[in-house]
Design an enzyme around this catalytic site. Sequence first.
Site, short mmCIF file in Angstrom:
data_model
loop_
_atom_site.label_atom_id
_atom_site.label_comp_id
_atom_site.label_asym_id
_atom_site.label_seq_id
_atom_site.Cartn_x
_atom_site.Cartn_y
_atom_site.Cartn_z
N MET A 149 -11.95 -5.67 4.86
CA MET A 149 -11.06 -4.94 5.72
C MET A 149 -10.88 -5.37 7.14
SD MET A 149 -10.58 -2.02 3.84
CE MET A 149 -9.59 -1.36 4.98
N HIS A 152 -1.26 -1.29 -4.33
CA HIS A 152 -2.45 -0.59 -3.70
C HIS A 152 -2.42 0.59 -3.32
CE1 HIS A 152 -6.04 -1.85 -1.41
NE2 HIS A 152 -5.53 -0.83 -0.52
N MET A 182 -12.11 4.97 -0.85
CA MET A 182 -12.65 5.06 0.53
C MET A 182 -13.52 6.48 0.41
SD MET A 182 -9.74 3.29 2.85
CE MET A 182 -8.45 3.87 1.57
N SER A 223 1.09 -1.31 -0.04
CA SER A 223 0.13 -0.05 0.15
C SER A 223 0.78 1.36 -0.10
CB SER A 223 -0.90 -0.08 1.18
OG SER A 223 -1.56 1.18 1.29
N MET A 268 -8.76 8.71 -0.09
CA MET A 268 -9.68 9.01 1.14
C MET A 268 -10.24 10.40 0.78
SD MET A 268 -7.31 7.45 4.13
CE MET A 268 -6.45 5.94 4.08
N ASP A 270 -7.21 -6.31 3.73
CA ASP A 270 -6.44 -5.02 3.92
C ASP A 270 -6.79 -4.58 5.28
OD1 ASP A 270 -5.79 -2.48 3.20
OD2 ASP A 270 -7.30 -1.61 2.31
N HIS A 301 -8.31 1.45 -4.04
CA HIS A 301 -9.24 1.33 -3.12
C HIS A 301 -9.88 2.72 -2.74
CE1 HIS A 301 -9.71 0.15 1.60
NE2 HIS A 301 -10.61 0.26 0.70
N ASP A 325 -4.60 3.81 -2.07
CA ASP A 325 -5.88 4.22 -0.98
C ASP A 325 -6.21 5.60 -1.38
OD1 ASP A 325 -6.15 1.82 0.66
OD2 ASP A 325 -4.02 2.34 1.16
C1 DX5 Z 1 -6.50 1.43 5.29
C2 DX5 Z 1 -5.97 1.24 4.05
C3 DX5 Z 1 -5.05 0.30 3.64
C4 DX5 Z 1 -3.62 0.67 4.57
C5 DX5 Z 1 -2.95 -0.73 5.06
O1 DX5 Z 1 -7.60 2.38 5.26
O2 DX5 Z 1 -7.00 1.02 3.16
O3 DX5 Z 1 -4.61 -0.23 2.50
O4 DX5 Z 1 -2.69 1.27 3.83
O5 DX5 Z 1 -2.08 -0.32 5.76
P1 DX5 Z 1 -1.30 -1.42 6.95
O6 DX5 Z 1 -0.97 -2.60 6.17
O7 DX5 Z 1 -0.28 -0.83 7.54
O8 DX5 Z 1 -2.37 -1.81 7.71
ZN ZN Z 2 -6.57 0.06 1.36
#
Ligand code: DX5
Ligand code: ZN
Length: 216
Positions: A136, A30, A65, A7, A34, A174, A63, A32
Site C-alpha cells: 500500500m 481491482h 480491507m 480500481s 471495505m 496500490d 482487495h 476494493d
Molecule cells: C485504497 C484502495 C485503492 C484505491 C486506489 O484503499 O485500496 O485500491 O482505489 O485509488 P487511487 O489509484 O486513486 O489512489
Molecule cells: Zn485496493
Amino acid sequence: MIKIAPSLLSADFTRLRDEIDSVATADYLHFDVMDGVFVPNISIGLPVLEAVRAVTEMPIDVHLMITQPSRYAARFAECGADIVTFHVEADSAENIARAIAGVHSAGKRAGLALKPATEADAVLPYIGLLDMIVVMTVEPGFGGQKFMSGQMPKLIALRGMLDEKNPLCEIEIDGGVNPDTARLCIENGANVLVAGSDVFRADDRAARIEAIKRAG
Ligand code: DX5
Ligand code: ZN
C-alpha cells in the site's frame, strides 16, 4: 510483464457495466472491499462481485480491507474473484494461513497486503504460499490520495525476498499510481500497478492504461 489493475472504487457506480468495459484493455480489475472497521470507509461486497463477474471476462483482483478476513476470503474466491488479497495485520497468524489455504482450495490465487506502517518481514511466515503481495502506497480506505514514496525501501526488500524464495509471486502497488509514480514502482521491482482515480479521470482510459504500462 507489467500489469495494470484499474480500481473500480473510482468508477461511476450508476454505470458500472460501461465503466468496466471502458477499462477492458487492462490486465486485472481491482475490486476494493471495505468494512468500516479495518478502514474508515465502507464500499462494495459479495453481491456486487457476483454482478461484476457476470459482465466481464477480466481477471478480478479482490482487495479485502476487512477485519478477520479469514471469515470471508474463500467466499470471495467462490463468488468470482480470481485473486483474493487481504491484510496481514487484520487477523491472527493461524487464521491468515487458513484464509490462504481456503482461497487455494477454491482454485484461486491468494495474496497478502501490507499497510504503510507494516514491515516487509510480516509476510515471511507465508512467503512460499503467496501468489501476490500488495504494497500500500496510501493509507487504505480511499481513492485519490497522494503516493507515499517512502514505501519504496519496503518494495525493494520484498523484491529481494521473493527473488530468493518465491520468484513467481507478483508484487502489486496500490495507491496514488500515475505514469510518474508507476516508473518508480517498476524500477523498484513491482509488476502490477493498481490505478483508480488516474485511470477513471481520463477521457481516453485505454490510452491512460497504456501510458502507465509504458512508464517503466
Ligand atoms: C485504497 C484502495 C485503492 C484505491 C486506489 O484503499 O485500496 O485500491 O482505489 O485509488 P487511487 O489509484 O486513486 O489512489
Ligand atoms: Zn485496493
